[in-house]
Design a protein around this motif. Sequence first.
Motif, PDB file in Angstrom:
ATOM      1  N   UNK A 262       0.831  -1.203   0.000  1.00 39.75           N
ATOM      2  CA  UNK A 262       0.000   0.000   0.000  1.00 39.75           C
ATOM      3  C   UNK A 262       0.870   1.259   0.000  1.00 39.75           C
ATOM      4  N   UNK A 263       1.897   1.256   0.824  1.00 38.15           N
ATOM      5  CA  UNK A 263       2.785   2.413   0.938  1.00 38.15           C
ATOM      6  C   UNK A 263       3.538   2.686  -0.361  1.00 38.15           C
ATOM      7  N   UNK A 264       4.049   1.629  -0.981  1.00 38.85           N
ATOM      8  CA  UNK A 264       4.886   1.780  -2.174  1.00 38.85           C
ATOM      9  C   UNK A 264       4.077   1.902  -3.465  1.00 38.85           C
ATOM     10  N   UNK A 265       2.791   1.552  -3.406  1.00 41.49           N
ATOM     11  CA  UNK A 265       1.957   1.644  -4.605  1.00 41.49           C
ATOM     12  C   UNK A 265       2.243   0.563  -5.622  1.00 41.49           C
ATOM     13  N   UNK A 266       2.744  -0.577  -5.175  1.00 39.35           N
ATOM     14  CA  UNK A 266       3.144  -1.656  -6.083  1.00 39.35           C
ATOM     15  C   UNK A 266       2.019  -2.677  -6.223  1.00 39.35           C
ATOM     16  N   UNK A 267       1.582  -2.898  -7.467  1.00 38.57           N
ATOM     17  CA  UNK A 267       0.419  -3.767  -7.702  1.00 38.57           C
ATOM     18  C   UNK A 267       0.685  -4.835  -8.757  1.00 38.57           C
ATOM     19  N   UNK A 268       1.945  -5.064  -9.119  1.00 37.97           N
ATOM     20  CA  UNK A 268       2.261  -6.047 -10.155  1.00 37.97           C
ATOM     21  C   UNK A 268       1.730  -7.417  -9.774  1.00 37.97           C
ATOM     22  N   UNK A 269       1.045  -8.059 -10.706  1.00 36.95           N
ATOM     23  CA  UNK A 269       0.487  -9.405 -10.532  1.00 36.95           C
ATOM     24  C   UNK A 269      -0.699  -9.459  -9.562  1.00 36.95           C
ATOM     25  N   UNK A 293       0.581   7.296  -7.082  1.00 33.08           N
ATOM     26  CA  UNK A 293       1.778   6.537  -7.479  1.00 33.08           C
ATOM     27  C   UNK A 293       1.467   5.731  -8.735  1.00 33.08           C
ATOM     28  N   UNK A 294       2.377   5.793  -9.707  1.00 41.03           N
ATOM     29  CA  UNK A 294       2.257   4.989 -10.924  1.00 41.03           C
ATOM     30  C   UNK A 294       2.940   3.646 -10.658  1.00 41.03           C
ATOM     31  N   UNK A 295       2.185   2.560 -10.514  1.00 37.58           N
ATOM     32  CA  UNK A 295       2.789   1.273 -10.138  1.00 37.58           C
ATOM     33  C   UNK A 295       3.745   0.719 -11.184  1.00 37.58           C
ATOM     34  N   UNK A 296       3.484   0.982 -12.454  1.00 41.63           N
ATOM     35  CA  UNK A 296       4.357   0.479 -13.527  1.00 41.63           C
ATOM     36  C   UNK A 296       5.706   1.190 -13.476  1.00 41.63           C
ATOM     37  N   UNK A 297       5.658   2.514 -13.343  1.00 39.60           N
ATOM     38  CA  UNK A 297       6.893   3.301 -13.250  1.00 39.60           C
ATOM     39  C   UNK A 297       7.665   2.948 -11.978  1.00 39.60           C
ATOM     40  N   UNK A 301      11.548   1.306 -11.920  1.00 45.83           N
ATOM     41  CA  UNK A 301      12.664   1.990 -11.267  1.00 45.83           C
ATOM     42  C   UNK A 301      13.294   1.140 -10.155  1.00 45.83           C
ATOM     43  N   UNK A 302      12.709  -0.022  -9.882  1.00 45.12           N
ATOM     44  CA  UNK A 302      13.252  -0.891  -8.838  1.00 45.12           C
ATOM     45  C   UNK A 302      12.800  -0.521  -7.451  1.00 45.12           C
ATOM     46  N   UNK A 303      11.668   0.205  -7.348  1.00 46.69           N
ATOM     47  CA  UNK A 303      11.192   0.672  -6.050  1.00 46.69           C
ATOM     48  C   UNK A 303      10.151  -0.255  -5.425  1.00 46.69           C
ATOM     49  N   UNK A 304       9.883  -1.380  -6.043  1.00 46.16           N
ATOM     50  CA  UNK A 304       8.880  -2.313  -5.523  1.00 46.16           C
ATOM     51  C   UNK A 304       9.540  -3.546  -4.918  1.00 46.16           C
ATOM     52  N   UNK A 305       8.918  -4.110  -3.879  1.00 50.01           N
ATOM     53  CA  UNK A 305       9.430  -5.396  -3.376  1.00 50.01           C
ATOM     54  C   UNK A 305       9.229  -6.474  -4.422  1.00 50.01           C
ATOM     55  N   UNK A 415      16.753  -4.934  -7.952  1.00 52.97           N
ATOM     56  CA  UNK A 415      15.369  -5.067  -8.422  1.00 52.97           C
ATOM     57  C   UNK A 415      15.165  -4.467  -9.804  1.00 52.97           C
ATOM     58  N   UNK A 416      15.794  -3.331 -10.062  1.00 55.72           N
ATOM     59  CA  UNK A 416      15.628  -2.665 -11.353  1.00 55.72           C
ATOM     60  C   UNK A 416      16.080  -3.556 -12.501  1.00 55.72           C
TER      61      UNK A 416
END
Length: 497
Positions: A262-269, A293-297, A301-305, A415-416
């Motif tokens: 939720x904090x990082x805005x990461x929604x991949x998969x 937050x743009x989850x794809x961007x 950029x390597x900002x997602x777990x 990650x990037x």
Amino acid sequence: MQKRKWKTVVLVRKLLTLAIGAIALVALMSVHVHLGLSPSAVTRSLTTLDSASGTSDLDKLWKPPPNRDYEPCVAPSPYYASPPEPRGYLLVHANGGLNQMRAGICDMVAVARIINATLVIPELDKRSFWQDSSNFSDVFDEDHFINSLTNDIRVIKKLPKELVAATRAVKHFRSWSGVEYYEEEIASMWEEYQVIRAAKSDSRLANNNLPPDIQKLRCRACYQALRFAPTIEAMGKLLVERMRAFGPYIALHLRYEKDMLAFSGCTHDLSQEEAEELTAIRENTTWWKVKEIDPIEQRAKGYCPLTPKEVGMFLSLLGFSSNTPIYIAAGEIYGGDSRMADLRSRFPLLMNKETLATFEELEPFTNHASQMAALDYIVSVESDIFIPSYSGNMARAVEGHRRFLGHRKTILPDSKALVRLFDKIELGTMKEGKNVASRVIEIHKRRQGSPRKRKGPISGTKGTDRFRSEEAFYVNPLPDCLCQKESRYTNSSRIRR
């Protein structure tokens, strides 16, 4: 009864390990039978397979990085004076999760020394996302903390009764501040107040350019004084022993939990419904400043777990075998067992607090996020290899602690670079094989915890962005608190503090 339960768990785990090997053996034998090979040929093939699978490469994979004779050097210099009579009392609200609070508390020890204050045992954050009601003494060894710092600062458990109702200065200390700020702006407040309250503790002290004795004090506070409560230490030690029963192990900090996503805005998969749930959490958490937050961007950029599936690919590409024991240092994984299926199919020996301990053993710590996180911290620091899926507060704290203890192996995923490879594999434009494995191994050759000096700011950055771009002090305490044996006495300070 609990010991019998644990012996049963160990037996089941060992049988599972043997079963994995047996399945591989049966599969190999069936191939050889189909080809009409003799049992002796099968034996030779097994030896060849063991060699081909890279036994020497596996040994190299588990081998810790060269320490280059670095060892802790945190003793005060000859010019470090005993603490003078304090001018007032410093109250501290430690904010954030366990590891954010740990760093903040250690910084406030140094601040108390700089401004000549008596430090009152800090108040832990009870209003954060985790809603943990734990007090300082529930998480940390309070008496040890007080006694360990006797020669540095005065620490007391409670503010004197006569000052409880006294007017106090409530101050948000400026982020990443140096000694001058505290000596000139904060210490001058003693002329009007007997009590100063720090409203926040995180990132209030500069990473670099502080007197060496202050830097060493931060390390003494973090790695010697601030140890966990005896009950937590004992349970953590027990978990480590039970992991060791399976042999060398990886501690995987799988930061794939609801709050981080939720904090990082990461929604991949994730499904649309899951993505909307996480967005709603972020929008409704007032102290999280970034909402759009743009989850794809973010991922590019390597900002997602890394996802559990991606972590499984990463470990396989590095060369870890399927029977590698892995401790999952995490809370509840978002998506539960279904989200862990891919990782578990590659590495069946996945364990965590709940599988290693009985319900009764864990019950005192359950429903206290900081205490449960402390158990994960202990098992992670003591692991043969530590791998975080995201560079968050715990990942950075454990990395720094492992550096301090002798540069124990810590593999930091790029990650990037990894998500680019994973996306190509997912699209079918690249196959998961030797070529990809070679690239992944090459990318991570210099990301395994070898000794190096702490990184300074990124060139061209200014203001708070400059401080933010620096490597945090507790991520890498070299050179301030680690010295090579031949030069350990050349790093002393002539600054009296």
